[in-house]
Structure formats: structure tokens, C-alpha cells
Design an enzyme around this catalytic site. Structure first.
Site, PDB file in Angstrom:
ATOM      1  N   LYS A 665     -15.176  18.010 -11.218  1.00  0.00           N
ATOM      2  CA  LYS A 665     -14.020  18.738 -10.685  1.00  0.00           C
ATOM      3  C   LYS A 665     -14.527  19.908  -9.848  1.00  0.00           C
ATOM      4  O   LYS A 665     -15.067  20.870 -10.370  1.00  0.00           O
ATOM      5  CB  LYS A 665     -13.152  19.238 -11.837  1.00  0.00           C
ATOM      6  CG  LYS A 665     -11.970  20.099 -11.445  1.00  0.00           C
ATOM      7  CD  LYS A 665     -11.216  20.527 -12.701  1.00  0.00           C
ATOM      8  CE  LYS A 665     -10.140  21.534 -12.407  1.00  0.00           C
ATOM      9  NZ  LYS A 665      -9.466  21.991 -13.647  1.00  0.00           N
ATOM     10  N   ASP A 761      -0.357  24.491 -20.170  1.00  0.00           N
ATOM     11  CA  ASP A 761      -0.076  23.603 -19.042  1.00  0.00           C
ATOM     12  C   ASP A 761      -0.044  22.153 -19.515  1.00  0.00           C
ATOM     13  O   ASP A 761      -0.685  21.280 -18.923  1.00  0.00           O
ATOM     14  CB  ASP A 761      -1.111  23.798 -17.939  1.00  0.00           C
ATOM     15  CG  ASP A 761      -0.631  23.246 -16.593  1.00  0.00           C
ATOM     16  OD1 ASP A 761       0.593  23.044 -16.442  1.00  0.00           O
ATOM     17  OD2 ASP A 761      -1.462  23.028 -15.707  1.00  0.00           O
TER      18      ASP A 761
END
Length: 958
Positions: A665, A761
């Protein structure tokens, strides 16, 4: 100098300064009373980011920004939108001549509202909107008998409304919107005060709180001159008081999204100048209200109540100012009159889920403003007089008409809704002008720093918000004229109109400086005050508003904790005292900075010291990669290696030298994930270890890169599976197993991690599926640890993803584990519907609730369930599953289960489905590709709910 290491009390320093002032002669040119100058000095000492002009010994004489003075006294303090941080000192009480205090739109300003404000008996306007004040509303505000304007909305206030407010008999505007105020509305009883005594008040704005009990009948009486009564999004119960009909001055009434019951008072139509009526989403019963004679009505929404079945009422076509009529899910029957569609101002007619039949005849005199006729899920058989107009959208899904040969797909197969043209203020063509990244192109074709924010209207009298540009032009003109009137060099730009989930109307506002490239602090304060003080006279189509301002980042200069309070006229002894204060202050500041730096360094493990400015955590179990290594393993970050992307950047598939597959990422420049989130995710993933949490392999901060390396999860995200993007097909049992895995991972974070962690989240895009479709929760960039807080609550800036965001957290900024539970409840509904939480203006939570409420059982879920879970025609345990999901998304966190309770209930549901919750994967594994689906629910399939054992059977049409 050893005394420099001692903490000194600020009050002692102020006392020292005060004694010096008392023994010295002040310059004859001084324009501020000494006691008020000292009070303001004390107040500002609790602030960061105070205005740069706040220096010198004489606030009024030295022209401090935001002050208005008269006769040596400070009369007004107007400092909205200046990004001030800190608390409001009790020394505010010493500004005894103050008549106007506006500190609004300073989100960093918090703590409790000081009770000493009650000593400012001359105060007429108190505006603290859009800050972070907490605690209760001080009852001492009731001592401010001169107060006409009280605005404390959009804070973190709790407790009840003080009955002492009833003493403010001159009050014109009272706003507590967007807090967590609870309890009932206080009413006077001959001994105690109450809000029924506010006979001069025209605005009661109480929306988005936790007020409960009945709306007292005594609150309304014929002596009141109320204009706006906005009680939406609370917990009010009982009936709508019939005394409401006595206050014939009301122009806007919002009682929507409460728990009101019984019949609507028959005298409601006494409100003949009412322009907006919203009583939707309650449990009102009895006959459909008679609105005959309410000829000023422009916006009516009475949807989702329990009114008796009724025929089309005669008032449908008599209210000639209607722009919007919303009567969804009310069992209304009959044929729609053609005259309804010929009302000149009519823009939207929404009558979904009723019993309307016969012919839908739009007539020959159709309103040119009409853009939407939504009559889905009725019994309409034919259509007549339908014009061929691009801007007219007719929706007939679920009617008999659509089952007939030759039915128009244009009306029966409604495409996904989209904004036809999101409005932007027209601007000149500036050619090839390119502005720096921190500036924007202004209407003057120059680069500048605009003052930006979101203009929020609590109601609006029209529906076609994306195409009715006339209203926006009128609003722009109103804004521009107001700026000219107050000699403010600003040009307004409007863009992106939309309705939010609370049925408030939002539009982005940018104000560009017209003479220079940036506003001064004084101009920012003046511009922001125009909105907090409701000075702008907006067009009639717009209701009361506020500006949610973005901090203006471009002020120049340094902010000093203690201003230069000395002038040459002060004798040497006072100068020496000031010098000592300065030295002490400098030492304390340095000490605080050192302590803060030390605390920050402890938050991310052990740090290396090699190299210049190295700031890399050495965390157990995580490998530190060089940028070159990751560049090699991803084939130079090739496009072919991309697994996905988001606001942070892209995720690449990589192959390490040892043959291990990883997901890399890489944050892009300008990423939404900053350094803090990057470090947070490293720390969290290195600390927690669970089979249902994604494992961190390593990270890289080489060459100013922010890269995280995870274990490779081959089957993508849950969202990709539900949408069909990944090609992974999940049947009912596998969806239950995915839900259980995610719940167990979150349970570990909430209850077993040390410290406990709130994910913040939770969403389907952050739940990954491995080879065996085991769920793994990912993306820990927004996590918050619960350290020593026994209540399990953190006050923090709201972050998360819209659609999954806990409304209580959004409103109060108080984060708890139950915020994750709410988000997970949305995921549970997403799992069975395959719908995004927010899609085309529809919220999956509301759709499921309305569907169940409409049919009183699971029959209403017919159109919502994903056909992909109907693999064998049976969904054992579905009722308990839906019940669990709806408990998770209760509005108040106290009513939601803990995540461990959620996981346990999913296990129970799996047992009902004949599954073993403790087996990781079964032979009924997922198949891949749509071709492997042996069955798809037909659109005409129906659902039968038979009670225990909580199974749902799909009955196919013959």
C-alpha cells in the site's frame, strides 16, 4: 534560575500585573478601561492562534482585530472563523459593558461555557455556534435579561435545557441544534420558569439533539409570535399538541424523525402562512391531516407514518404554491387528479408505496417546473398525456402498468439516479491560468486564497436542487449585495448543491478576495459574522442557515502566549515584572514543547537515531523495507500489479525474494492518510494479532515514501464480492461466516487488545477475504486506542466514511466502541442487500426500516434482498439477522449491543442455519463467476415469514 522549572499559577501573574497597574499612571491617550484590558489579556492568555494584531497595552487604542469600543469600554468581541484554540476564561465576566460576543466557527475552542457569562447583564448577542464547548448550558444565562440572540448550536453540549432560559423575555433567536441536549422542554408552573414565557421568541431551533418526552401543550399559546419551530431528529413522544394551531405566525414546522404518535390535531390548518411542513418518519395515526386552506405551503412531507387508509384528499390540487409533495408509505388510494400536476410551482410529487390506481394522467397543462413524478409500488394500470420532456422523470416500478406488454422501459426500468448538472457559479474563461497548489483561480482571473465553507439550510422550499439555477442566482445576488453593504471585498462562488441525510440542504460556498490575494483577519471575522449573525437576507426559497467554515490558513505572523503589554510610559518596576513574566513564559513553553515531544515519541515504539532526522519506528515482528526492495518486488510499481486504489493511493501485488506474496500500500502525494495515520497503522498492526485481522509484514519510509506491506489476501474486499467485481460468489452461509469473522476481529480490538482499540472506519471495503473466504479486518489508519478511559469514550475529531458513520459520534464527537458497532450494523445490511450504504440519495438503513415498518414483517424486504443469496430458496435465521443489524444501527449507542454480543448472536444464527460456527470453512465454499449461480431471485418472487425458527422462504411466481 532553578525557579524557572516551577509551574506558576497564571492567576498570580495576573494579580502581579494588576497591582502594577494600580500603582502607575496610565497614559492619557489610553482608550480602554484598565480592568477590561486586564480581563481581555487574561482571556487571550488561554488561547492559541489569537489574532496577530493583539499586541500593545491598549486593546481599543491599538485597534485589536474583532473589538468594538466606546467610551473606554469594550462593547463587542467578534472573532468567528479565526481558528482560535483553547478555552473561554471566567474572566469574561469583567467585560461588564459587553453587548455582543461572537466566537463562532472556532472548532478548537472548547471546555465548558463559563457560568460567569451570567454577569454580563448588558449582553444582547451570545454566539458560540460551531465550537467544541462541552458540559451543560449554564443556567446563569437566564440572568442575561437583555439577551435577544442565543446561539450555542453545533457544539458538544449535553444535559437539559435550563428552565432559567424562560427568564429571557426579550429573546428573539434560540438555537441549540446539533448537540446532545436531553430531557424534556421546561414549562413554567407559577414557581419555576419555562420556555413558554419566551413570548418574543421567533426562532426555536432544537433539531438533532436527544430531547425526549412529549412536546408540552403549554409551550404554544396565542401570545407567541413564533416563526420557525424546528424540533426534528429528537426523541419526542406523544401527540402533536393541538395548541400549536394557536400560533398562527409559524412559517416553518419540522417535527420529523421523532417518535410522535396519535392523530394530527385537526386545527393544524389554522397555520395559514405555514410554508414548510415536515412531520414525516414518526408513528402518527388517525386520518391523513387536512391541509385545506394552508395556501402558503410550498414543501410538505408526511411520509412514513401510520395514518388510516384514505382516498386522495381534495386539498391535493388546491395548494397553489406547492413545489414538493412527499406522501410515501401512507396507504393512500384512488386516482391522482390531473390538476395536481398543473400547479405552476410544482416540482416534485413523491407517492411511493401507496394504493394509487387507475390512470396516471398528467394532463395538458403540465407545470413546466415539474421534474419528478415518483409513484413506484402502487397499482397504476395505464398512462395518459405524458409529454416527451428530458427533464421530467416518471418512475412507475412496482405498478400493474409495468407488468403489461408494451410497457415503456423508460418508466419501469429506472436507471441509477445521478445529479443532472451540479450547479457552479458561472465564471469567466481565464485561459491558461495555473495557480499554486495552495491557491485557487478567482473570478478576477487571478490566484488567491478563498474563505471556504459549507452553507447549510435547515429547510428549503424547492426540490429540483440540481437544475433550478434561478434560486442560486438569487442567493448569489443576496450574498454579493450584503458584502457590498458592509464594504467587504468578497466575491461569492456557489457549487455542489445537495440534500444530506438529515434533509438539510448543503451548498459549498467560496468567498474570493476581490482586491488582493488574501483576506485579512478582520475581513475573515466580518465575513463569518455575517452568517452567524443571520444578517444576510436570503431569498424566500431558503430557510435559516449557518456557515460551517473551513479554518482560513494563510494568516501571517507569530502567535505569542503573552502580548507585549508594556508601553514606554510604564516605570521600570513594571517593566521588570513584565520581563520576569516573559522569561517564565518562555521557560514554560519550552518545557511544554519538550514534554509534548517526549509524549509523541512514546506513541510509536522505539525510534532510530541514525541518519539526519530519522523518525522510523522499530516494532517487533515488522520488517523495515527500503524503497528499492519494494520497487523491485512490484515490478517498479507496474500498472499490472495494481490490486486497488483509494484516497490514500494504490495497493500493488508484490513478490518478495523469499517467494512470499504481499500487498504493498503506497500513499500518493497529497494523500488523505497523513503521517499520523501512517504511524498509527504501523503501531496498531504491529501490536494486534488475530486470525480475523490483516497482518502487517513491514513498512517503508525511505525517500519520503509512506508504504505499508501486508499479507496478501487473494479474494479482495467484501464490497467487491457483493458487487460482483471480484467474481467471488457468496451464498447465505458464506455471508454469515464472513459476518462472524469480521465481528470476532472487532471483538478482539474492543475487548482483548491492550490497549483496547476502536477501528473507526468499519466498512465492506475494509473487510478482506482470504483463500477460504475467512474475513480479515484491514486499514487501521484511523484507529483510536482507549487507554485509561474507564468510560470507553474519546472526544475526537470526526473521521470515517459517510454511510457507515455513527450519527451520535458525528453529532457529539464522542467516540466509543459502539461507533464501530453502528458501522458494522450497516455492513450487516449491506451483506444481505448488496447495496452500498448511500446510493442515489437512498440510505440502506432507512430503506430496511421503512420496508419492515410498511409490511409489519419481513414481507417488505422483497425488493431489498440481494438475489444472490437465494441460492436454495431458503434463508434460515434471516429474521434474527435483520433484528440484529437494526439493533446495531440504533440511533443512540446505549441501545446498541457490544461487539462480543453481536458475534455471539451471529453464532446462534449460524446454528439455526445448520452450521458450525467454530469450523473455519465448510464444503459449501463460494463459487466464482456469475455462471456458477444456480438460482437468482425473480423480481416477482415474494417472501413468507412463518415465525420460529426465524426462516424466510422465497415463493417463486408460477
Amino acid at each position: 534560575m532553578g525557579f524557572l522549572h516551577q509551574e506558576l499559577n497564571l492567576k498570580c501573574l495576573l494579580l502581579l500585573l494588576n497591582l502594577n497597574f494600580c500603582t502607575l499612571n496610565v497614559s492619557a491617550e489610553t482608550q480602554t478601561t484598565t480592568s477590561e484590558a486586564l480581563a481581555l489579556y487574561s482571556i487571550s492568555s488561554y488561547w492559541q492562534n489569537k489574532p496577530t494584531s493583539w499586541v500593545g497595552s491598549d486593546p481599543c487604542g491599538n485597534n485589536w482585530v474583532g473589538l468594538n469600543c466606546s467610551n473606554l469600554h469594550i462593547k463587542k468581541i467578534i472573532l468567528p472563523g479565526l481558528n482560535i484554540k483553547g478555552t473561554l476564561s471566567e474572566d469574561i465576566q469583567n467585560l461588564t459593558e459587553l453587548v455582543h460576543l461572537d466566537l463562532s466557527s472556532n472548532r478548537g475552542l472548547g471546555g465548558q461555557i463559563p457560568r460567569t457569562i451570567g454577569n454580563l447583564v448588558k449582553l444582547r448577542r451570545l454566539i458560540l455556534f460551531g465550537c467544541s464547548f462541552s458540559g451543560s448550558i449554564p443556567p446563569e444565562l437566564g440572568m442575561l435579561k437583555s439577551l435577544i440572540f442565543l446561539s450555542v448550536g453545533s457544539n458538544r453540549l449535553n444535559g437539559s435545557i435550563p428552565r432559567e432560559i424562560g427568564n429571557l423575555t426579550s429573546l428573539f433567536f434560540f438555537d441549540i441544534t446539533w448537540n446532545n441536549i436531553s430531557g424534556s422542554i421546561p414549562i413554567s408552573n407559577g414557581i419555576n420558569l419555562g420556555l413558554d414565557l419566551l413570548t418574543e421568541c421567533q426562532h426555536l431551533h432544537f433539531g438533532n439533539n436527544n430531547l425526549s418526552g412529549s412536546i408540552p401543550a403549554e409551550l404554544f399559546h396565542s401570545e407567541m409570535i413564533l416563526d420557525h419551530v424546528l424540533f426534528d431528529h429528537n426523541q419526542f413522544t406523544g401527540r402533536i399538541p393541538p395548541t400549536l394551531g394557536l400560533v398562527t405566525t409559524i412559517t416553518a414546522l419540522r417535527l420529523d424523525r421523532n417518535r410522535l404518535t396519535e392523530a394530527v390535531p385537526s386545527n393544524l390548518n389554522n397555520l395559514t402562512i405555514l410554508g414548510e411542513l415536515q412531520i414525516n418518519d414518526n408513528q402518527l395515526s388517525g386520518p391523513l391531516p387536512n391541509l385545506t386552506g394552508m395556501n402558503a405551503l410550498a414543501y410538505v412531507d408526511m411520509s412514513n407514518n401510520l395514518f388510516d387508509q384514505s382516498h386522495i384528499p381534495p386539498w391535493f390540487s388546491t395548494l397553489m404554491n406547492l413545489t414538493t409533495l412527499k406522501l410515501n408509505n401512507l396507504l393512500i388510494s384512488g386516482v391522482l387528479p390531473t390538476s395536481l400536476f398543473s400547479i405552476p410551482s410544482m416540482q416534485a410529487v413523491q407517492l411511493r408505496f401507496n394504493l394509487i390506481n387507475g390512470t396516471l394522467d398528467l394532463g395538458s397543462e403540465l407545470s413546466t417546473n415539474l421534474t419528478l413524478v415518483d409513484v413506484r409500488e402502487n397499482r397504476i394500470q395505464t398512462m395518459a398525456n405524458v409529454p416527451n420532456r428530458d427533464n421530467l422523470h416518471i418512475q412507475l416500478d412496482g405498478n400493474f402498468y409495468c407488468n403489461q406488454p408494451g410497457a415503456s422501459a423508460q418508466y419501469c426500468n429506472v436507471p441509477p439516479e445521478s445529479n443532472p448538472s451540479s450547479y457552479v457559479t458561472p465564471s469567466p474563461n481565464c485561459g491558461n491560468l495555473v495557480c499554486p497548489s495552495d491557491q485557487q483561480e478567482s473570478p478576477k482571473c487571478s490566484c488567491s486564497y478563498p474563505l471556504e465553507g459549507k452553507l447549510v439550510f435547515r429547510f428549503i422550499a424547492f426540490s429540483n436542487i440540481y437544475t433550478n439555477f434561478t434560486y442560486y442566482t438569487a442567493l448569489e445576488i443576496a450574498l454579493y449585495k450584503t458584502f457590498q453593504q458592509f464594504q467587504l471585498p468578497a466575491i461569492p462562488i456557489l457549487r455542489n448543491p445537495k440534500m444530506d441525510i438529515y434533509n438539510y440542504f448543503d451548498i459549498d460556498l467560496s468567498m474570493f478576495p476581490s482586491n488582493t490575494d488574501r483576506f485579512s483577519q478582520a475581513e475573515v471575522a466580518q465575513l463569518t459574522n455575517l452568517f452567524t449573525n443571520t444578517t444576510i437576507s436570503q431569498p424566500d426559497a431558503f430557510g435559516p442557515y449557518y456557515l460551517d467554515a473551513v479554518p482560513y490558513p494563510t494568516f501571517q505572523g507569530k502567535y505569542l502566549l503573552f502580548p507585549n503589554f508594556l508601553v514606554p510610559a510604564i516605570v521600570g518596576g513594571f517593566a521588570a515584572a513584565a520581563l520576569i513574566v516573559g522569561l517564565l513564559t518562555f521557560a514554560l513553553c519550552q518545557r511544554r514543547k519538550a514534554r509534548k515531544a517526549k509524549e509523541l515519541s512514546r506513541r510509536f515504539g522505539v525510534w532510530t537515531t541514525s541518519g539526519s532526522g530519522s523518525d522510523i519506528p522499530q516494532l517487533k515482528g515488522s520488517r523495515l523495507f527500503t524503497f528499492g526492495e519494494l520497487k523491485k518486488c512490484t515490478n517498479n510499481f507496474a500498472e499490472a500489479s495494481i490490486l486497488g486504489s483509494g484516497g490514500y493511493g494504490k495497493v500493488y501485488r508484490g513478490l518478495l525474494d523469499d517467494g512470499k506474496l504481499v500487498a504493498v500500500k503506497r500513499a500518493q502525494e497529497g494523500s488523505l492518510q497523513g503521517g499520523q495515520e501512517f504511524k498509527t497503522e504501523i503501531e496498531m498492526l504491529s501490536r494486534v494479532h488475530h486470525r480475523n485481522l490483516v497482518s502487517l509484514v513491514g513498512f517503508c519510509s525511505d525517500q519520503n515514501e509512506q508504504i505499508l506491506v501486508y499479507e496478501y489476501i487473494p479474494n479482495g474486499t467484501l464490497r467487491d464480492s457483493l458487487s460482483g467485481k471480484s467474481g467471488v460468489y457468496l451464498d447465505w452461509k458464506n455471508r454469515l461466516r464472513v459476518a462472524l469473522g469480521a465481528a470476532r476481529g472487532l471483538t478482539y480490538l474492543h475487548e482483548l487488545a491492550n490497549p483496547r482499540i476502536i477501528h473507526r472506519d468499519v466498512k465492506s471495503n475494509n473487510i478482506l477475504l482470504d483463500h477460504h473466504l475467512n474475513a480479515k479486518v484491514s486499514d487501521f489508519g484511523l484507529c483510536k486506542p482507549l487507554r485509561d478511559d474507564k468510560k470507553g469514550c474519546i472526544t475526537t475529531q470526526v473521521k470515517g466514511t459517510m454511510g457507515y458513520l455513527d450519527p451520535e459520534y458525528y453529532t457529539t464527537q464522542h467516540l466509543t466502541e459502539k461507533s464501530d458497532v453502528y458501522s458494522f450494523g450497516v455492513v450487516l445490511l449491506e451483506i444481505v442487500t448488496a447495496r452500498k450504504p448511500l446510493e442515489r440519495g437512498r440510505y440502506v438503513v432507512g430503506d430496511v426500516r421503512n420496508a419492515i415498518s410498511r409490511s409489519r414483517d419481513l414481507q417488505g424486504l422483497n425488493e431489498l434482498l440481494d438475489p444472490g443469496i437465494c441460492h436454495n430458496g431458503s434463508l434460515p435465521g434471516i429474521k434474527r439477522y435483520i433484528d440484529l443489524a437494526l439493533k446495531c444501527v440504533e440511533e443512540f449507542s446505549s441501545e446498541r449491543p457490544r461487539m462480543s454480543e453481536v458475534a455471539k448472536e451471529i453464532e446462534n444464527i449460524m446454528v439455526l442455519a445448520g452450521m458450525n460456527p467454530n469450523i473455519a470453512s465448510e464444503t459449501t465454499s463460494a463459487s466464482f463467476g456469475a455462471a456458477n449461480k444456480s438460482f437468482s431471485c425473480d423480481d416477482d418472487a415474494s417472501f413468507e415469514y412463518s415465525g420460529e425458527p426465524y426462516s424466510l422462504r422465497i415463493v417463486l411466481p408460477k
